[in-house]
Design a protein around this motif. Sequence first.
Motif, PDB file in Angstrom:
ATOM      1  N   GLU A 119     -57.480  24.922  29.330  1.00  0.00           N
ATOM      2  CA  GLU A 119     -56.030  24.943  29.545  1.00  0.00           C
ATOM      3  C   GLU A 119     -55.673  24.358  30.916  1.00  0.00           C
ATOM      4  OE1 GLU A 119     -53.420  26.083  27.211  1.00  0.00           O
ATOM      5  OE2 GLU A 119     -55.224  25.388  26.167  1.00  0.00           O
ATOM      6  N   ILE A 120     -56.429  24.705  31.932  1.00  0.00           N
ATOM      7  CA  ILE A 120     -56.205  24.166  33.283  1.00  0.00           C
ATOM      8  C   ILE A 120     -56.431  22.655  33.271  1.00  0.00           C
ATOM      9  CG2 ILE A 120     -57.116  24.129  35.644  1.00  0.00           C
ATOM     10  CD1 ILE A 120     -57.695  27.188  35.221  1.00  0.00           C
ATOM     11  N   TRP A 121     -57.502  22.217  32.622  1.00  0.00           N
ATOM     12  CA  TRP A 121     -57.824  20.791  32.518  1.00  0.00           C
ATOM     13  C   TRP A 121     -56.680  20.038  31.839  1.00  0.00           C
ATOM     14  CZ3 TRP A 121     -60.428  18.194  28.020  1.00  0.00           C
ATOM     15  CH2 TRP A 121     -60.850  16.912  28.321  1.00  0.00           C
ATOM     16  N   ASP A 122     -56.148  20.607  30.745  1.00  0.00           N
ATOM     17  CA  ASP A 122     -55.042  19.971  30.019  1.00  0.00           C
ATOM     18  C   ASP A 122     -53.789  19.861  30.897  1.00  0.00           C
ATOM     19  OD1 ASP A 122     -56.605  19.662  27.787  1.00  0.00           O
ATOM     20  OD2 ASP A 122     -55.797  21.424  26.743  1.00  0.00           O
ATOM     21  N   ARG A 123     -53.493  20.902  31.639  1.00  0.00           N
ATOM     22  CA  ARG A 123     -52.303  20.865  32.524  1.00  0.00           C
ATOM     23  C   ARG A 123     -52.457  19.812  33.599  1.00  0.00           C
ATOM     24  NH1 ARG A 123     -52.599  26.480  33.720  1.00  0.00           N
ATOM     25  NH2 ARG A 123     -52.577  27.345  31.656  1.00  0.00           N
ATOM     26  N   LYS A 124     -53.642  19.713  34.181  1.00  0.00           N
ATOM     27  CA  LYS A 124     -53.876  18.693  35.211  1.00  0.00           C
ATOM     28  C   LYS A 124     -53.774  17.290  34.620  1.00  0.00           C
ATOM     29  CE  LYS A 124     -56.403  21.326  38.579  1.00  0.00           C
ATOM     30  NZ  LYS A 124     -57.436  21.321  39.573  1.00  0.00           N
ATOM     31  N   LYS A 128     -50.981  14.302  35.609  1.00  0.00           N
ATOM     32  CA  LYS A 128     -51.372  12.942  35.991  1.00  0.00           C
ATOM     33  C   LYS A 128     -50.657  11.902  35.147  1.00  0.00           C
ATOM     34  CE  LYS A 128     -55.933  13.505  38.012  1.00  0.00           C
ATOM     35  NZ  LYS A 128     -57.362  13.210  37.875  1.00  0.00           N
ATOM     36  N   SER A 129     -50.482  12.170  33.854  1.00  0.00           N
ATOM     37  CA  SER A 129     -49.856  11.201  32.980  1.00  0.00           C
ATOM     38  C   SER A 129     -48.347  11.110  33.218  1.00  0.00           C
ATOM     39  CB  SER A 129     -50.147  11.497  31.512  1.00  0.00           C
ATOM     40  OG  SER A 129     -49.530  12.700  31.124  1.00  0.00           O
TER      41      SER A 129
END
Length: 131
Positions: A119-124, A128-129
């Motif tokens: 979930e943290i990876w997806d938010r980061k 960025k996008s």
Amino acid sequence: MKPSNKPWIIASVVYLLFILSVMLVADLGLLVNFSLARPPYDKLGHFILYGIASFLFHRASGKKTIKLFNYKMPIGPAIFTVFTAAEELLQAILPNRSASIEDFLFSFAGIVIFYGIGEIWDRKKAKKSVG
């Protein structure tokens, strides 16, 4: 446009086959000489193996959730938690295995923590996008 989760589904199926293979080898008593399959190292294996499964299954399910007791739960990790509990219960009746609440707790911790990392990876990635 939302990206396809087909690669996640393929990765999840391949990983599930890997885990089932490891379970079969262990159930047949063929891991007795493998040091990482014995306590206390097996706890780390439970944590990592089931954590990776949680990460993959959450993405393969399209990050869908189910409502259980007024709480939204991610369906991929929830299904894998049930799978984990069933696998530990099965070990209680197999001659070459032993059921352990500690193993289940380490597996469950891996499921929860790897879900959180995802979930943290997806938010980061989303930040960025956008930025």
